[in-house]
Scaffold this motif. Sequence first.
Motif, PDB file in Angstrom:
ATOM      1  N   ALA A   1       0.815  -1.219   0.000  1.00  0.00           N
ATOM      2  CA  ALA A   1       0.000   0.000   0.000  1.00  0.00           C
ATOM      3  C   ALA A   1       0.843   1.262   0.000  1.00  0.00           C
ATOM      4  O   ALA A   1       0.344   2.335  -0.339  1.00  0.00           O
ATOM      5  N   THR A   2       2.121   1.163   0.380  1.00  0.00           N
ATOM      6  CA  THR A   2       2.943   2.367   0.496  1.00  0.00           C
ATOM      7  C   THR A   2       4.128   2.405  -0.461  1.00  0.00           C
ATOM      8  O   THR A   2       4.598   3.490  -0.796  1.00  0.00           O
ATOM      9  N   ARG A   3       4.585   1.227  -0.915  1.00  0.00           N
ATOM     10  CA  ARG A   3       5.825   1.205  -1.685  1.00  0.00           C
ATOM     11  C   ARG A   3       5.666   0.692  -3.112  1.00  0.00           C
ATOM     12  O   ARG A   3       6.575   0.851  -3.920  1.00  0.00           O
TER      13      ARG A   3
ATOM     14  N   GLY B   1       3.595   0.029  -6.987  1.00  0.00           N
ATOM     15  CA  GLY B   1       2.979   0.872  -7.999  1.00  0.00           C
ATOM     16  C   GLY B   1       1.530   1.154  -7.672  1.00  0.00           C
ATOM     17  O   GLY B   1       0.972   0.636  -6.700  1.00  0.00           O
ATOM     18  N   ARG B   2       0.892   1.987  -8.511  1.00  0.00           N
ATOM     19  CA  ARG B   2      -0.451   2.451  -8.196  1.00  0.00           C
ATOM     20  C   ARG B   2      -1.440   1.293  -8.088  1.00  0.00           C
ATOM     21  O   ARG B   2      -2.244   1.247  -7.153  1.00  0.00           O
ATOM     22  N   GLU B   3      -1.385   0.342  -9.024  1.00  0.00           N
ATOM     23  CA  GLU B   3      -2.326  -0.769  -8.992  1.00  0.00           C
ATOM     24  C   GLU B   3      -2.100  -1.648  -7.767  1.00  0.00           C
ATOM     25  O   GLU B   3      -3.046  -2.054  -7.085  1.00  0.00           O
ATOM     26  N   TRP B   4      -0.830  -1.931  -7.442  1.00  0.00           N
ATOM     27  CA  TRP B   4      -0.531  -2.775  -6.301  1.00  0.00           C
ATOM     28  C   TRP B   4      -0.860  -2.070  -4.988  1.00  0.00           C
ATOM     29  O   TRP B   4      -1.144  -2.703  -3.975  1.00  0.00           O
ATOM     30  N   ARG B   5      -0.814  -0.731  -5.000  1.00  0.00           N
ATOM     31  CA  ARG B   5      -1.193   0.002  -3.786  1.00  0.00           C
ATOM     32  C   ARG B   5      -2.652  -0.241  -3.441  1.00  0.00           C
ATOM     33  O   ARG B   5      -2.995  -0.487  -2.285  1.00  0.00           O
TER      34      ARG B   5
ATOM     35  N   ALA C   1      -6.824  -2.917  -0.226  1.00  0.00           N
ATOM     36  CA  ALA C   1      -7.985  -3.803  -0.172  1.00  0.00           C
ATOM     37  C   ALA C   1      -7.703  -5.023   0.697  1.00  0.00           C
ATOM     38  O   ALA C   1      -8.541  -5.423   1.521  1.00  0.00           O
ATOM     39  N   ALA C   2      -6.524  -5.637   0.533  1.00  0.00           N
ATOM     40  CA  ALA C   2      -6.171  -6.807   1.350  1.00  0.00           C
ATOM     41  C   ALA C   2      -6.064  -6.441   2.824  1.00  0.00           C
ATOM     42  O   ALA C   2      -6.486  -7.206   3.700  1.00  0.00           O
ATOM     43  N   LEU C   3      -5.510  -5.253   3.102  1.00  0.00           N
ATOM     44  CA  LEU C   3      -5.352  -4.817   4.488  1.00  0.00           C
ATOM     45  C   LEU C   3      -6.699  -4.592   5.167  1.00  0.00           C
ATOM     46  O   LEU C   3      -6.927  -5.042   6.293  1.00  0.00           O
ATOM     47  N   VAL C   4      -7.619  -3.916   4.461  1.00  0.00           N
ATOM     48  CA  VAL C   4      -8.891  -3.527   5.061  1.00  0.00           C
ATOM     49  C   VAL C   4      -9.887  -4.680   5.087  1.00  0.00           C
ATOM     50  O   VAL C   4     -10.612  -4.871   6.075  1.00  0.00           O
TER      51      VAL C   4
END
Length: 219
Positions: free
Chosen positions: A143-145, A147-151, A156-159
């Motif tokens: 989410a922080t490091r 690319g935009r799509e992987w962020r 989504a996985a975190l929440v």
Amino acid sequence: MAMTQVAVYPPGTTLPSDLVTVWNEFEARPIFFKNLHLASDGGYSDVRGLFDSSRFLWAAFSVGCLLLNLTFIIFPNIDVLTSLPFSEWTDTAEEEKFLVVNSIVGLFMEDDRRVRSEVGLAILELGLLLFYLGRTARSCYRATRSGREWRWNGIAALVWDDLPELSSFSAMRSLHYVTPKVLVPESLAIAKRTVHRHGSKYGLPLLTFLALRVIYAFI
């Protein structure tokens, strides 16, 4: 009353290979594009419209559940492990309650001794906690490091996955994942996804799924 002429491609007809040509052909026909709008950013710009002040309340509630569950997982289990000397972590098999994991551990211990049930459960529960924390750290990294799509994938996985799991997991809840009613449909679903990916991830999601279910069964 004027009728709109619409180009209809019969079955078997080869469509134009140029997507721009197809778009331009149908764009002026309201029957297709009257209520259709494609956002160039995939709809991310509309996310702000979903936010209101009640989100703070539910976020605080979720964080409270997370901290409460971690408190009941970490401190009692650490207290169990620290209250007993290491030499007393095992006992004779006759005096110990039956655990599946003890049957495996007993193969490598002498004098017919077994790990105490409370010690074994504490170790397994803390081990699961470390696994979920590791998975949460991976999602935070994405989410922080990335690319935009992987962020967005990491958020989504975190929440949706990691934080809810940390807020509710326990040794008792692990039994839910190995009941036949839950295990069979989930196994079939992940097997189908593995087949559809044609092994592009080397079967790692399937292996992770199976390894976790084995650990849950031990607990």
